[in-house]
Design an enzyme around this catalytic site. Structure first.
Site, mmCIF file in Angstrom:
data_model
loop_
_atom_site.group_PDB
_atom_site.id
_atom_site.type_symbol
_atom_site.label_atom_id
_atom_site.label_comp_id
_atom_site.label_asym_id
_atom_site.label_seq_id
_atom_site.Cartn_x
_atom_site.Cartn_y
_atom_site.Cartn_z
ATOM 1 N NE ARG A 22 -3.911 0.526 1.917
ATOM 2 C CZ ARG A 22 -5.148 0.629 2.423
ATOM 3 N NH1 ARG A 22 -5.376 1.426 3.441
ATOM 4 N NH2 ARG A 22 -6.138 -0.063 1.915
ATOM 5 C CB CYS A 43 -14.309 1.254 0.096
ATOM 6 S SG CYS A 43 -13.876 3.005 0.203
ATOM 7 C CG ASP A 60 -13.519 6.314 -1.032
ATOM 8 O OD1 ASP A 60 -13.418 6.235 0.211
ATOM 9 O OD2 ASP A 60 -12.525 6.283 -1.800
ATOM 10 N NE ARG A 87 -10.808 -5.272 0.484
ATOM 11 C CZ ARG A 87 -9.995 -4.297 0.898
ATOM 12 N NH1 ARG A 87 -10.488 -3.253 1.538
ATOM 13 N NH2 ARG A 87 -8.696 -4.336 0.647
ATOM 14 C CG HIS A 98 -8.531 -0.022 -2.822
ATOM 15 N ND1 HIS A 98 -7.754 -1.105 -2.462
ATOM 16 C CD2 HIS A 98 -9.188 0.351 -1.683
ATOM 17 C CE1 HIS A 98 -7.923 -1.354 -1.170
ATOM 18 N NE2 HIS A 98 -8.788 -0.497 -0.688
ATOM 19 C CD GLN A 155 -13.061 -1.706 -0.832
ATOM 20 O OE1 GLN A 155 -12.270 -1.561 0.075
ATOM 21 N NE2 GLN A 155 -14.285 -2.181 -0.639
HETATM 22 N N1 NVA Z 1 -9.938 6.628 -1.493
HETATM 23 C C1 NVA Z 1 -9.589 6.246 -0.159
HETATM 24 C C2 NVA Z 1 -9.855 4.793 0.054
HETATM 25 C C3 NVA Z 1 -9.570 4.292 1.434
HETATM 26 C C4 NVA Z 1 -9.822 2.826 1.573
HETATM 27 C C5 NVA Z 1 -8.122 6.566 0.087
HETATM 28 O O1 NVA Z 1 -7.304 6.335 -0.810
HETATM 29 O O2 NVA Z 1 -7.791 7.051 1.165
HETATM 30 N N1 CP Z 2 -11.393 -0.131 2.458
HETATM 31 C C1 CP Z 2 -10.119 -0.183 2.877
HETATM 32 O O1 CP Z 2 -9.201 -0.406 2.088
HETATM 33 O O2 CP Z 2 -9.973 -0.005 4.202
HETATM 34 P P1 CP Z 2 -8.577 0.144 4.977
HETATM 35 O O3 CP Z 2 -7.997 1.487 4.571
HETATM 36 O O4 CP Z 2 -8.963 0.092 6.415
HETATM 37 O O5 CP Z 2 -7.678 -0.970 4.567
#
Ligand code: NVA
Ligand code: CP
Length: 318
Positions: free
Chosen positions: A114, A275, A235, A303, A141, A144
């Site tokens: 990540r 999400c 989101d 997930r 993502h 997801q």
């Molecule tokens: N769009 C959000 C998703 C978090 C799971 C982010 O990148 O922070």
């Molecule tokens: N939806 C998601 O990816 O959640 P986290 O940021 O908690 O992993």
């Protein structure tokens, strides 16, 4: 669609050893097979033991669902995870990515990463000799999206011809929804404020990959986006790394808080997805998350099943 365990295994045998950096890394058939395997793992008709394989987790952004679902998925597959956060490894002190990727490839069987830049993820994949999985970047993502379409499939018993409306920022989540939706024959409508549309290259890619006439539409009118659809999704307005834009975005996204009026405009059987983590009262009303139409916690649970299927396929455990 591969409808037997044997069929699923045959289709997924082609992804053994691959990376999963984008929703577009799998074909339509492979994505469908993966969701089918995820359902089998969820309902207990399939058990897979990978035999003590190790997944390395390199997370430079916060995570609850993704991290824990990967940890539990590996445990259920008879393997384990190791935490390789930059703060506790030499990565944080400047060890080059190309050395790190090659060293970790000697210890681990796969890496879930990540980070911010998709380019960094691609660099890891280029230097690693083991599968690299996108656990969220600024661009996509994809893990997801697998859980999201699994949730829609288990609600409606089908994906082809279903329409999903995503309301909000044209971000990483929106990008993977468009690509993965297109591969599965799901129409995806993005309703976003002007200036927050997803990038044209991703929209074009999704349209190129679409099967069964699936349509990808972008509009600045959120009510138009949700009209008659089977799933409404949102989101956060400011993603990780955009915290300094929070105030600006709160102004730009006025009228895009997904509340009961959005659900009323959708199909009478429509479900609500997010999400998570959610900012209640900002991009979504608390009422909607707690409503009977909400599937957000099934979506979060999925997930685990979707990533368990993904790991089994990439590590060749079928
Ligand atoms: N769009 C959000 C998703 C978090 C799971 C982010 O990148 O922070
Ligand atoms: N939806 C998601 O990816 O959640 P986290 O940021 O908690 O992993």
């Amino acid at each position: 669609m591969a409808s037997t365990s044997h069929g699923v295994a045959a289709v997924l045998s082609h992804v053994k050893g691959s990376d999963f950096l984008s929703s577009s890394d799998f074909t339509s058939e492979q994505t469908s097979a993966l969701l089918e395997l995820a359902v089998q793992l969820k309902n207990g008709t399939r058990r897979i033991d990978l035999g003590n394989r190790v997944l390395g987790l390199i997370f430079t952004k916060a995570s609850t669902r993704t991290r824990v679902s990967f940890q539990v998925a590996m445990a259920r597959l008879g393997g384990q995870t190791v935490d390789l956060n930059p703060q506790v490894t030499q990565l944080g002190r400047g060890e080059p990515l190309e050395d790190t990727a090659r060293v970790l490839s000697r210890f681990c069987d796969a890496l879930a990463i990540r980070t911010y830049e998709q380019r960094e993820l691609i660099d890891y994949a280029d230097w690693a000799t083991i599968p690299v999985i996108n656990a969220l970047t600024d661009l996509e993502h994809p893990c997801q999206a697998l859980a999201d379409f699994m949730t829609i499939q288990e609600t409606f018993g089908r994906l082809k011809g279903v329409t999903l409306a995503y309301i909000g920022d044209g971000n990483n989540v929106a990008n993977s929804l468009m690509i993965c939706g297109a591969l599965l024959g799901v129409n995806v409508r993005i309703g976003c404020p002007e200036g927050f549309e997803p990038s044209e290259s991703v929209v074009d890619k999704a349209r190129d990959l679409a099967i069964s006439g699936a349509k990808i539409d972008i509009t600045n009118n959120p009510m138009q986006a949700v009209r008659g659809v089977q799933a409404i999704y949102t989101d956060v307005w400011a993603s990780m790394g955009q915290e300094q834009e929070q105030e600006l975005r709160e102004k730009a996204f006025q009228g895009f808080c997904m509340d009961k009026t959005f659900l009323d405009e959708a199909d009478s059987q429509a479900i609500v997805l997010h999400c998570l983590p959610a900012h209640r009262g900002e991009e979504i009303s608390s009422e909607l998350i707690e409503s009977n139409a909400s599937r957000v916690f099934d979506q979060a649970e999925n997930r685990l099943h979707a990533q368990q299927a993904l790991l089994a396929a990439l590590l060749g455990g079928l």
